[in-house]
Design an enzyme around this catalytic site. Structure first.
Site, PDB file in Angstrom:
ATOM      1  N   LYS A   1       0.911  -1.311  -0.020  1.00  0.00           N
ATOM      2  CA  LYS A   1       0.175  -0.161   0.157  1.00  0.00           C
ATOM      3  C   LYS A   1       0.985   1.268   0.016  1.00  0.00           C
ATOM      4  O   LYS A   1       1.831   1.241   0.664  1.00  0.00           O
ATOM      5  CB  LYS A   1      -0.785   0.081   1.371  1.00  0.00           C
ATOM      6  CG  LYS A   1      -1.892   1.161   1.192  1.00  0.00           C
ATOM      7  CD  LYS A   1      -2.780   0.861   2.399  1.00  0.00           C
ATOM      8  CE  LYS A   1      -3.983   1.786   2.602  1.00  0.00           C
ATOM      9  NZ  LYS A   1      -4.779   1.959   3.720  1.00  0.00           N
TER      10      LYS A   1
ATOM     11  N   SER B   1      -9.809   1.962   2.700  1.00  0.00           N
ATOM     12  CA  SER B   1      -8.840   2.927   1.860  1.00  0.00           C
ATOM     13  C   SER B   1      -8.020   1.868   1.179  1.00  0.00           C
ATOM     14  O   SER B   1      -7.325   2.341   0.249  1.00  0.00           O
ATOM     15  CB  SER B   1      -8.118   3.724   2.809  1.00  0.00           C
ATOM     16  OG  SER B   1      -7.384   3.173   3.691  1.00  0.00           O
TER      17      SER B   1
ATOM     18  N   SER C   1     -10.104  -0.547   6.829  1.00  0.00           N
ATOM     19  CA  SER C   1      -9.445  -0.365   5.465  1.00  0.00           C
ATOM     20  C   SER C   1      -8.750  -1.468   5.025  1.00  0.00           C
ATOM     21  O   SER C   1      -8.406  -1.571   3.546  1.00  0.00           O
ATOM     22  CB  SER C   1      -8.445   0.898   5.563  1.00  0.00           C
ATOM     23  OG  SER C   1      -9.103   1.969   5.277  1.00  0.00           O
TER      24      SER C   1
HETATM   25  N1  GLN Z   1     -13.277   4.181   6.037  1.00  0.00           N
HETATM   26  C1  GLN Z   1     -12.669   4.929   7.399  1.00  0.00           C
HETATM   27  C2  GLN Z   1     -12.289   6.340   7.304  1.00  0.00           C
HETATM   28  O1  GLN Z   1     -12.430   6.806   6.361  1.00  0.00           O
HETATM   29  C3  GLN Z   1     -11.348   4.043   7.614  1.00  0.00           C
HETATM   30  C4  GLN Z   1     -10.198   4.101   6.963  1.00  0.00           C
HETATM   31  C5  GLN Z   1      -9.077   3.396   7.299  1.00  0.00           C
HETATM   32  O2  GLN Z   1      -9.041   2.351   8.069  1.00  0.00           O
HETATM   33  N2  GLN Z   1      -7.768   3.816   6.917  1.00  0.00           N
HETATM   34  O3  GLN Z   1     -11.425   6.729   8.280  1.00  0.00           O
END
Ligand code: GLN
Length: 476
Positions: free
Chosen positions: A72, A148, A172
């Site tokens: 990532k 994400s 994410s």
């Molecule tokens: N969807 C969540 C957010 O927008 C989690 C994101 C994540 O786990 N990095 O914060």
């Protein structure tokens, strides 16, 4: 058959038997990416020559010897670009060091290969917040891969990577794994060092694997976990072999079903599929127990105070001076910060910084941040109480299958609710894994089938038991 479509476990068998070489794996991944990634857009960058060079020298006696792993784009790999899918870092930042997980992967013989798309600074659940490009779900290009870590999940699902690393602050890894039909594991807080991960919300962030099988997730966790003097939050616990319990089955295990996770808003097809998977675990000998996690309804609100508050502080380092592309100088130093940050950050990142700064501002911190921390303690206690009676907890990963691109983009609140089933695990610091339990109709009027995941949550440092349950599910 393309070697890119195989699991770590399968490739390792062929590699150690001398039937294939690590360079052939890289070649097949390159072919797969060139054939498919113009449609899926999982990768932001890659360097096949460097990977081939490492592959040619791979030590096959090591546990991940010769296995390429996608990364990532918020994890530093020495000498490679890192953008966090932000225009702020695009074309300027080259990682000056290896994150601890990369050092550990290399020490296990693996080859970091490619940088994977994500929501900008890991904020989002669609990968649509990437300021570089939009990643598409391999099962339906009009749909989101989740986020994400959408690039990390889509690359594995589309057989353009053997396995990848993602990061999970509120879901994410698990949510994109569910939307793409793969395995995604968020370890316990402190199980894996975050040194070299670009911090989003430091009390919630964890790095974890996205893989084609449960066994592969265990193998990757073996490689990346462990205490690290560079991350004071990493836990000094006895190293364990996470593959050891995989085949123990679920007979005699008590699995809790929290009523709060099966709400009215849940898609009926997803509910049915998740229930069917629970029935299969019951048939395999598990005892299914109804439980309650009473503070679940506050999890999203609590997270969306704590995570932006920590982000607003963490992201202050991106000022155009120390980190990030610098705007043209048109005034004093403060103007330069403002101009650089205004030009560099995308709108969701700005929204989070504003929310977080507000929640921390003097006079309001008691009302928001401190209160959220107290609720967090209650959420954590819900789990501690529950794990006195059950070995693991089963929930959906997401109340519905992957939405179409843009479906929620006019309403940030709707997108924040995407995380309803995953966020509490981060607040509590416990491990969670998403395993695909098959495909459901996209909605009641459609013939289209999309993958859906079941989430298995364990007590703190209980990765072994969730991997054990996940393996049983994979088998049935
Ligand atoms: N969807 C969540 C957010 O927008 C989690 C994101 C994540 O786990 N990095 O914060």
């Amino acid at each position: 058959m393309s070697l890119a479509s195989l699991s770590i476990t399968a490739l390792r068998t062929q590699l150690t038997a001398g039937e294939i070489t690590p360079v052939q794996i890289i070649d097949d991944i390159e072919k797969a990416i060139l054939a498919n990634d113009s449609e899926i857009n999982a990768y932001l960058s890659y360097d096949f020559d460097k990977a081939r060079e490492m592959a040619a020298n791979a030590d096959l006696s090591l546990p991940l010897g010769g296995i390429p792993i996608g990364i990532k784009d918020n994890i530093n790999t020495l000498g490679e670009p890192l953008t966090c899918a932000s225009q702020f870092l695009a074309d300027s930042y080259i990682a000056p060091y290896d994150a601890t997980v990369i050092t550990k992967l290399k020490a296990a013989g693996a080859i970091p290969l490619g940088r994977l798309n994500m929501d900008e600074f890991a904020m989002g659940s669609t990968t649509g917040n990437s300021s570089i490009k939009r990643t598409n779900n391999p099962h339906d290009l009009d749909r989101v891969p989740g986020g994400s870590s959408g690039g990390s999940a889509a690359a594995v699902a589309a057989n353009m990577a053997i396995a990848t690393l993602g990061s999970d602050t509120g879901g994410s890894i698990r949510q994109p794994a569910s939307h793409c039909g793969i395995v995604g594991l968020k370890p316990s807080y402190g199980r894996v060092s975050r040194y070299g991960l670009v911090a989003f919300a430091s009390s919630l962030d964890q790095i974890g694997p996205c893989t084609k099988s449960v066994a592969d997730a265990a193998l990757l966790l073996n490689a990346i976990s462990g205490v690290d003097e560079m991350d004071s939050t990493s836990l000094d616990v006895e190293p364990i072999d996470f593959t050891a319990n995989l085949n123990k089955g679920v007979a005699g295990l008590k699995l809790g079903i929290p009523k709060e996770y099966f709400t009215d808003g849940m898609d009926a097809n997803v509910r049915e599929k998740v229930k069917a998977a629970i029935d299969q675990l019951k048939a395999a000998g598990a005892e299914i127990v109804d439980i309650s996690l009473p503070h679940t309804e506050y999890a999203v609100a609590t997270y969306y105070i704590i995570a932006p508050a920590e982000a607003s502080s963490n992201l202050s380092r991106f000022d155009g001076i120390r980190y990030g592309n610098r705007a043209e100088q048109n005034g004093n130093l403060i103007d330069l910060y403002k101009d650089s940050r205004s030009a560099g950050f995308g709108s969701e990142v700005k929204r989070r910084i504003i929310l977080g700064t507000y929640a921390l501002s003097s006079g309001y911190d008691h009302k928001y941040y401190n209160k959220a921390q107290k609720v967090r303690t209650l959420i954590r206690k819900d789990f501690t109480d529950a794990f006195e009676h059950v070995d693991a907890i089963l929930t959906p990963v997401c109340p519905h299958a992957a939405p179409k691109h843009g479906e929620n983009s006019d309403d940030p609140l709707k997108e924040y609710l995407e995380d309803i089933c995953t966020i509490a695990a981060n607040l509590a610091g416990i491990p969670g894994i998403s395993v695909s339990v098959g495909k459901v109709s996209a909605d009641e009027h459609s013939e289209e089938k999309l993958p859906v995941g079941l989430q298995i949550l364990g007590p703190e440092l209980g990765e072994e038991v969730i991997l054990q349950v996940a393996q049983q599910l994979e088998e049935v």
